[in-house]
Design a protein around this motif. Structure first.
Motif, PDB file in Angstrom:
ATOM      1  N   TYR A 121       0.772  -0.979  -0.100  1.00 23.67           N
ATOM      2  CA  TYR A 121      -0.119  -0.040   0.034  1.00 23.67           C
ATOM      3  C   TYR A 121       0.948   1.323   0.067  1.00 23.67           C
ATOM      4  O   TYR A 121       1.974   1.296   0.510  1.00 23.67           O
ATOM      5  CB  TYR A 121      -0.763   0.057   1.251  1.00 23.67           C
ATOM      6  CG  TYR A 121      -2.017  -0.865   0.964  1.00 23.67           C
ATOM      7  CD1 TYR A 121      -3.015  -0.776   0.036  1.00 23.67           C
ATOM      8  CD2 TYR A 121      -2.320  -2.120   1.727  1.00 23.67           C
ATOM      9  CE1 TYR A 121      -3.819  -1.677  -0.189  1.00 23.67           C
ATOM     10  CE2 TYR A 121      -3.279  -2.990   1.585  1.00 23.67           C
ATOM     11  CZ  TYR A 121      -4.156  -2.958   0.706  1.00 23.67           C
ATOM     12  OH  TYR A 121      -5.309  -3.557   0.324  1.00 23.67           O
ATOM     13  N   LYS A 125      -0.636   7.013   1.976  1.00 19.83           N
ATOM     14  CA  LYS A 125      -1.886   6.983   2.732  1.00 19.83           C
ATOM     15  C   LYS A 125      -1.726   6.377   4.124  1.00 19.83           C
ATOM     16  O   LYS A 125      -2.727   5.960   4.787  1.00 19.83           O
ATOM     17  CB  LYS A 125      -2.712   5.757   1.831  1.00 19.83           C
ATOM     18  CG  LYS A 125      -3.358   6.147   0.754  1.00 19.83           C
ATOM     19  CD  LYS A 125      -4.495   5.297   0.109  1.00 19.83           C
ATOM     20  CE  LYS A 125      -5.072   6.098  -1.170  1.00 19.83           C
ATOM     21  NZ  LYS A 125      -6.043   7.111  -0.727  1.00 19.83           N
ATOM     22  N   THR A 132      -6.761   5.632   8.136  1.00 18.83           N
ATOM     23  CA  THR A 132      -7.985   5.171   7.322  1.00 18.83           C
ATOM     24  C   THR A 132      -7.549   3.686   6.969  1.00 18.83           C
ATOM     25  O   THR A 132      -6.624   3.551   6.355  1.00 18.83           O
ATOM     26  CB  THR A 132      -8.362   5.983   6.175  1.00 18.83           C
ATOM     27  OG1 THR A 132      -8.598   7.305   6.606  1.00 18.83           O
ATOM     28  CG2 THR A 132      -9.752   5.482   5.745  1.00 18.83           C
ATOM     29  N   LEU A 134      -7.046   0.451   4.921  1.00 21.00           N
ATOM     30  CA  LEU A 134      -6.535   0.422   3.523  1.00 21.00           C
ATOM     31  C   LEU A 134      -7.570  -0.623   2.941  1.00 21.00           C
ATOM     32  O   LEU A 134      -7.769  -1.770   3.245  1.00 21.00           O
ATOM     33  CB  LEU A 134      -4.961   0.058   3.510  1.00 21.00           C
ATOM     34  CG  LEU A 134      -4.255   0.931   4.121  1.00 21.00           C
ATOM     35  CD1 LEU A 134      -2.791   0.267   4.489  1.00 21.00           C
ATOM     36  CD2 LEU A 134      -4.055   2.043   2.903  1.00 21.00           C
ATOM     37  N   LYS A 135      -8.222  -0.078   1.826  1.00 21.61           N
ATOM     38  CA  LYS A 135      -9.003  -1.064   0.848  1.00 21.61           C
ATOM     39  C   LYS A 135      -8.183  -1.333  -0.226  1.00 21.61           C
ATOM     40  O   LYS A 135      -7.190  -0.858  -0.673  1.00 21.61           O
ATOM     41  CB  LYS A 135     -10.004  -0.120   0.300  1.00 21.61           C
ATOM     42  CG  LYS A 135     -11.131   0.524   1.124  1.00 21.61           C
ATOM     43  CD  LYS A 135     -12.139   1.083   0.167  1.00 21.61           C
ATOM     44  CE  LYS A 135     -13.399   1.785   0.731  1.00 21.61           C
ATOM     45  NZ  LYS A 135     -13.811   1.869   2.221  1.00 21.61           N
ATOM     46  N   GLU A 137      -8.391  -1.358  -3.418  1.00 20.14           N
ATOM     47  CA  GLU A 137      -8.238  -0.431  -4.575  1.00 20.14           C
ATOM     48  C   GLU A 137      -7.367   0.793  -4.115  1.00 20.14           C
ATOM     49  O   GLU A 137      -6.819   1.322  -5.124  1.00 20.14           O
ATOM     50  CB  GLU A 137      -9.518  -0.093  -4.974  1.00 20.14           C
ATOM     51  CG  GLU A 137     -10.352   0.886  -4.142  1.00 20.14           C
ATOM     52  CD  GLU A 137     -11.264  -0.185  -3.448  1.00 20.14           C
ATOM     53  OE1 GLU A 137     -11.099  -1.288  -3.092  1.00 20.14           O
ATOM     54  OE2 GLU A 137     -12.453   0.221  -3.041  1.00 20.14           O
ATOM     55  N   ASP A 138      -7.019   0.939  -2.936  1.00 24.60           N
ATOM     56  CA  ASP A 138      -5.903   1.993  -2.536  1.00 24.60           C
ATOM     57  C   ASP A 138      -4.504   1.839  -3.040  1.00 24.60           C
ATOM     58  O   ASP A 138      -3.586   2.537  -2.993  1.00 24.60           O
ATOM     59  CB  ASP A 138      -5.961   2.026  -1.075  1.00 24.60           C
ATOM     60  CG  ASP A 138      -7.146   2.735  -0.511  1.00 24.60           C
ATOM     61  OD1 ASP A 138      -7.980   3.425  -1.231  1.00 24.60           O
ATOM     62  OD2 ASP A 138      -7.441   2.482   0.837  1.00 24.60           O
TER      63      ASP A 138
END
Ligand code: NAD
Length: 326
Positions: A121, A125, A132, A134-135, A137-138
């Motif tokens: 990731y 971010k 936040t 992490l999804k 798609e991040d």
């Protein structure tokens, strides 16, 4: 009926060793491959071969006659190790994964699970302790952890291309800090939970209550117990889902809080001494929305429970090393 034949690479390592036991209990025929045998207990594999997967001939040998591959071999360790050996890690892990995947294709393997990491990731971010989650798609636009994260990301890409162009069913799991018994707990490759358990066990057994923490200890992470990791890996391998998927807990905790939790379990008072050291990103957590949707499941074992089991095992290791009886 003949059992499905599977290969676990990295079967001498922490997760691979546990996975061999898990798959054997479910009726699979298992070959384990690694540079070394498991350190802390004997393997349950039907066959265990000492092979170097950086070598093409060894990768071909490892993947012969199996239907499925769980790819866990990697040159890796905790933050101290992966932030100090970039050339070695990028070189070795690229060779291991590119060779094993191609050898699996040539040998007609049907399913292949690649173990990626939250280290893919983007660092932008993860600049805040109150991060936040992490999804999946991040991941893009990409700015992963140096070397280790870049290699994982490019192998994710390779797996997806192999599936689309060659029909090899690839699965990609992104682990978030897996911990548990029978993992490296000393020597420089250990990760934060094992290192803290060791330091706190030494504090308890020697009476010297000061333990060192890298940085200010306010950096945050989530930690997932090994049994949940095995369940998640297996469910993903059996699913139809072929995009990358997070596998971790989503309970954020600072390293200082983690140390306090372990000290409570050990029933010892500790004094935290903050020293300079590699900390990685400031905060990292897993968003488990997709995991819940895809597998209809999320990790279930609480951090307290997982740490209690892990601490008990590491305290025994430390006790034996210090030559202390019970
Ligand atoms: P580990 O270091 O305990 O196991 C990896 C094993 O791979 C080791 O036993 C090592 O000897 C073996 N290996 C290294 N080079 C090899 C080679 N050239 N040929 C054959 N075997 C080789 O690590 P682990 O924690 O069990 O991790 C397993 C996988 O999960 C790795 O891909 C790792 O990057 C990934 N992962 C783990 C975590 C975690 O928290 N444990 C987090 C993210 C990703």
């Amino acid at each position: 009926m003949r059992s499905t034949r599977v290969l676990v690479t990295g079967a001498g390592g922490f997760i691979g060793h546990h996975l061999v036991t898990y798959l054997k209990a479910r009726g699979y025929w298992v070959r384990g491959v690694d540079l070394k045998y498991p350190e802390f207990s004997a393997t349950d594999a039907d066959e265990f071969e000492i092979l170097d997967l950086r070598r093409w001939d060894n990768s071909l040998q490892a993947t012969r006659g199996v239907e499925e591959v769980y790819g866990l071999a990697a040159d890796m360790g905790g933050m101290g190790f992966i932030s100090a050996h970039h050339a070695q890690i990028l070189h070795n892990n690229t060779l291991i994964n590119f060779h094993t995947l191609e050898a699996a294709r040539i040998n007609g393997v049907q399913r292949y699970l690649f173990t990626s990491s939250a280290c893919i990731y983007p660092e932008y971010k993860q600049t805040d302790t109150n991060v936040t989650p992490l999804k999946e798609e991040d991941a893009y636009p990409a700015q992963p952890q140096e070397a280790y994260g870049w290699e994982k990301l490019i192998t994710e890409q390779l797996c997806q291309h192999y599936r689309r162009e060659y029909g090899l069913e690839t699965r990609i799991v992104r682990f978030h800090n897996i911990f548990g018994p029978l993992g490296t707990w000393e020597g420089g490759r250990e990760k934060a939970p094992a290192a803290l358990c060791r330091k706190i066990a030494i504090a308890k057994l020697t009476g010297n209550n000061e333990i060192e923490i890298w940085g200010d200890g306010e950096q945050t992470r989530s930690f997932c117990y090994i049994d949940d990791c095995l369940t998640g890996i297996f469910k993903l391998m059996r699913s139809d889902y072929h995009e990358p998927l997070n596998l971790g807990q989503d309970r954020l905790i600072s390293i200082n809080e983690l140390a306090d939790m372990i000290a409570d379990i050990a029933q010892v008072k500790i004094v935290k001494k903050h020293v300079p050291g590699p900390q990685g990103v400031r905060g990292r957590n897993s968003d488990n929305t997709r995991l819940r949707q895809v597998l209809n499941w999320v990790p279930e074992i609480s951090l307290e429970e997982g740490l209690a089991r892990t601490y008990a095992w590491i305290e025994d290791q430390v006790r034996a090393k210090l030559n202390l009886g019970r």
